[in-house]
Enzyme design. Structure first.
Site, mmCIF file in Angstrom:
data_model
loop_
_atom_site.group_PDB
_atom_site.id
_atom_site.type_symbol
_atom_site.label_atom_id
_atom_site.label_comp_id
_atom_site.label_asym_id
_atom_site.label_seq_id
_atom_site.Cartn_x
_atom_site.Cartn_y
_atom_site.Cartn_z
ATOM 1 N N TYR A 1 72.049 96.443 117.575
ATOM 2 C CA TYR A 1 71.474 95.243 117.908
ATOM 3 C C TYR A 1 70.612 94.759 116.682
ATOM 4 O O TYR A 1 70.596 93.271 116.698
ATOM 5 C CB TYR A 1 70.031 95.778 119.061
ATOM 6 C CG TYR A 1 69.618 94.489 119.843
ATOM 7 C CD1 TYR A 1 70.224 93.912 120.926
ATOM 8 C CD2 TYR A 1 68.376 94.195 119.586
ATOM 9 C CE1 TYR A 1 69.940 92.789 121.649
ATOM 10 C CE2 TYR A 1 67.628 93.008 120.078
ATOM 11 C CZ TYR A 1 68.618 92.388 121.128
ATOM 12 O OH TYR A 1 67.811 91.487 121.923
HETATM 13 P P1 NDP Z 1 69.415 89.511 130.576
HETATM 14 O O1 NDP Z 1 70.481 90.843 130.602
HETATM 15 O O2 NDP Z 1 68.547 89.329 131.548
HETATM 16 O O3 NDP Z 1 70.768 88.378 130.313
HETATM 17 C C1 NDP Z 1 71.587 88.478 129.723
HETATM 18 C C2 NDP Z 1 72.605 87.336 129.749
HETATM 19 O O4 NDP Z 1 73.641 87.305 128.941
HETATM 20 C C3 NDP Z 1 73.144 87.274 131.481
HETATM 21 O O5 NDP Z 1 73.008 86.156 132.031
HETATM 22 C C4 NDP Z 1 74.567 87.798 130.987
HETATM 23 O O6 NDP Z 1 75.291 87.332 132.190
HETATM 24 C C5 NDP Z 1 74.882 87.181 129.810
HETATM 25 N N1 NDP Z 1 76.184 87.881 128.990
HETATM 26 C C6 NDP Z 1 75.879 89.114 128.524
HETATM 27 N N2 NDP Z 1 77.185 89.379 128.097
HETATM 28 C C7 NDP Z 1 77.933 88.289 128.373
HETATM 29 C C8 NDP Z 1 79.284 87.776 127.798
HETATM 30 N N3 NDP Z 1 80.265 88.562 127.335
HETATM 31 N N4 NDP Z 1 79.672 86.448 128.305
HETATM 32 C C9 NDP Z 1 78.860 85.627 128.829
HETATM 33 N N5 NDP Z 1 77.623 85.859 129.121
HETATM 34 C C10 NDP Z 1 77.243 87.099 128.837
HETATM 35 O O7 NDP Z 1 68.780 89.584 129.118
HETATM 36 P P2 NDP Z 1 67.912 88.661 128.501
HETATM 37 O O8 NDP Z 1 67.768 87.548 129.300
HETATM 38 O O9 NDP Z 1 66.934 89.546 127.803
HETATM 39 O O10 NDP Z 1 68.915 88.315 127.122
HETATM 40 C C11 NDP Z 1 69.220 86.926 126.819
HETATM 41 C C12 NDP Z 1 69.151 87.107 125.338
HETATM 42 O O11 NDP Z 1 67.530 87.153 124.801
HETATM 43 C C13 NDP Z 1 70.116 88.070 124.625
HETATM 44 O O12 NDP Z 1 70.782 87.378 123.573
HETATM 45 C C14 NDP Z 1 68.985 88.999 123.826
HETATM 46 O O13 NDP Z 1 69.369 89.786 123.069
HETATM 47 C C15 NDP Z 1 67.976 88.220 123.683
HETATM 48 N N6 NDP Z 1 66.585 88.744 123.536
HETATM 49 C C16 NDP Z 1 66.015 89.331 124.733
HETATM 50 C C17 NDP Z 1 64.558 90.023 124.483
HETATM 51 C C18 NDP Z 1 64.048 90.808 125.482
HETATM 52 O O14 NDP Z 1 63.134 91.418 125.347
HETATM 53 N N7 NDP Z 1 64.539 90.630 126.722
HETATM 54 C C19 NDP Z 1 64.099 90.167 123.113
HETATM 55 C C20 NDP Z 1 64.780 89.382 122.143
HETATM 56 C C21 NDP Z 1 66.077 88.664 122.472
HETATM 57 P P3 NDP Z 1 76.706 87.886 132.855
HETATM 58 O O15 NDP Z 1 76.582 89.339 132.795
HETATM 59 O O16 NDP Z 1 76.799 87.154 134.116
HETATM 60 O O17 NDP Z 1 77.739 87.452 131.977
#
Ligand code: NDP
Length: 253
Positions: free
Chosen positions: A157
């Site tokens: 990550y």
């Molecule tokens: P969630 O798991 O709630 O959201 C992740 C989102 O990414 C979902 O909507 C999922 O949708 C989508 N996703 C995952 N894989 C795919 C794919 N192959 N194609 C399209 N969509 C995809 O987590 P977060 O909201 O936390 O994550 C959002 C971003 O924030 C990420 O990049 C994460 O690394 C980043 N982030 C989060 C932090 C945290 O503490 N939460 C801290 C720092 C960064 P679906 O499964 O429907 O495709």
């Protein structure tokens, strides 16, 4: 409704939960027409209905960001639906396991790299092409504090999120002269499905991270979305190639 993103057409990846779903709500409240992309269509249609009921304009497209053709289709859908692409929030991502580096499976490395790096690569290229065709735009990539510093037992990550910072800087540099700004947000620990999974499988992790965060808490997803909205707006026209920590002071220590 307010007007930070008034009239803008914005594509959001990973809009089905967490920070992406919050971004859909915040950007729509700020006047954007939003296109929501992710794999879980039921979540997207539900959210589109919610935004429309609140007076917004929204549409959805099913998209797996690891598939280049899906990313192209999402951008094409946005342009054909709303006429252009002004902004993009490349937010889709996965967390991967919390495992010591020497024990982490290659499958975890591949999944994290495919979604968090290739996913941004797949999306940013058609986004830039669409923006070049319509006189410019703004892109925000979702990195992480893990794109700026190390956090324990998350090596794939950390590597992926550092790569997102590199891609952000490279794209900002290449397209600054053509009216496209590219920035990143670097969220600290934020309430979402990723952190629910991490915290669920690692008792005490949330408390440990919060104790290392000067504000002493986990962020709400709307707090990250608001920062992204500002970066996508016309309020910061001279801002490009930057990585904005939204982290309660985590990396400032
Ligand atoms: P969630 O798991 O709630 O959201 C992740 C989102 O990414 C979902 O909507 C999922 O949708 C989508 N996703 C995952 N894989 C795919 C794919 N192959 N194609 C399209 N969509 C995809 O987590 P977060 O909201 O936390 O994550 C959002 C971003 O924030 C990420 O990049 C994460 O690394 C980043 N982030 C989060 C932090 C945290 O503490 N939460 C801290 C720092 C960064 P679906 O499964 O429907 O495709």
């Amino acid at each position: 409704m307010s007007d930070l993103l008034s009239g803008k057409v914005v594509l959001i990846t990973g809009a089905s939960s967490g920070i992406g779903a919050a971004a859909a709500r915040v950007f729509s409240q700020e006047g954007a027409r939003v296109v929501l992309a992710a794999r879980r269509e039921d979540r997207l249609t539900e959210l589109v209905d919610e935004l429309k009921a609140a007076g917004g304009e929204a549409a959805h497209v099913v998209c797996d960001v690891t598939v280049a053709a899906d990313a192209v289709r999402a951008v094409d859908f946005t342009v054909s639906t709303y006429g252009r692409l002004d902004g993009a929030f490349n937010n889709a991502g996965v967390g991967g396991d919390r495992t010591p580096l020497h024990l982490m499976g290659d499958d975890v490395y591949d999944a994290v790299m495919d979604t968090n790096v290739r996913g941004v690569w797949n999306c940013i290229r058609p986004e830039i092409a669409a923006m070049l065709a319509h006189g410019g735009g703004a892109i925000v990539n979702n990195s992480s504090v893990g794109g700026l510093v190390a956090i324990p037992a998350a090596s794939a990550y950390i590597a992926a999120k550092h790569a997102v910072v590199g891609l952000t800087r490279a794209a900002a540099d290449e397209y600054a002269g053509q009216g496209i700004r590219v920035n990143a947000v670097a969220p600290g620990t934020t309430r979402s499905e990723i952190t629910a999974d991490w915290f669920g499988r690692n008792p005490g992790l949330e408390e440990m991270v919060n104790s290392r965060t000067p504000q002493g808490r986990t962020a709400e997803p709307e707090e990250i979305a608001s920062a992204a909205a500002w970066l996508l707006s016309d309020r910061c026209p001279f801002l490009t190639g930057t990585v904005l920590p939204v982290d309660g002071g985590f990396i400032n220590q």
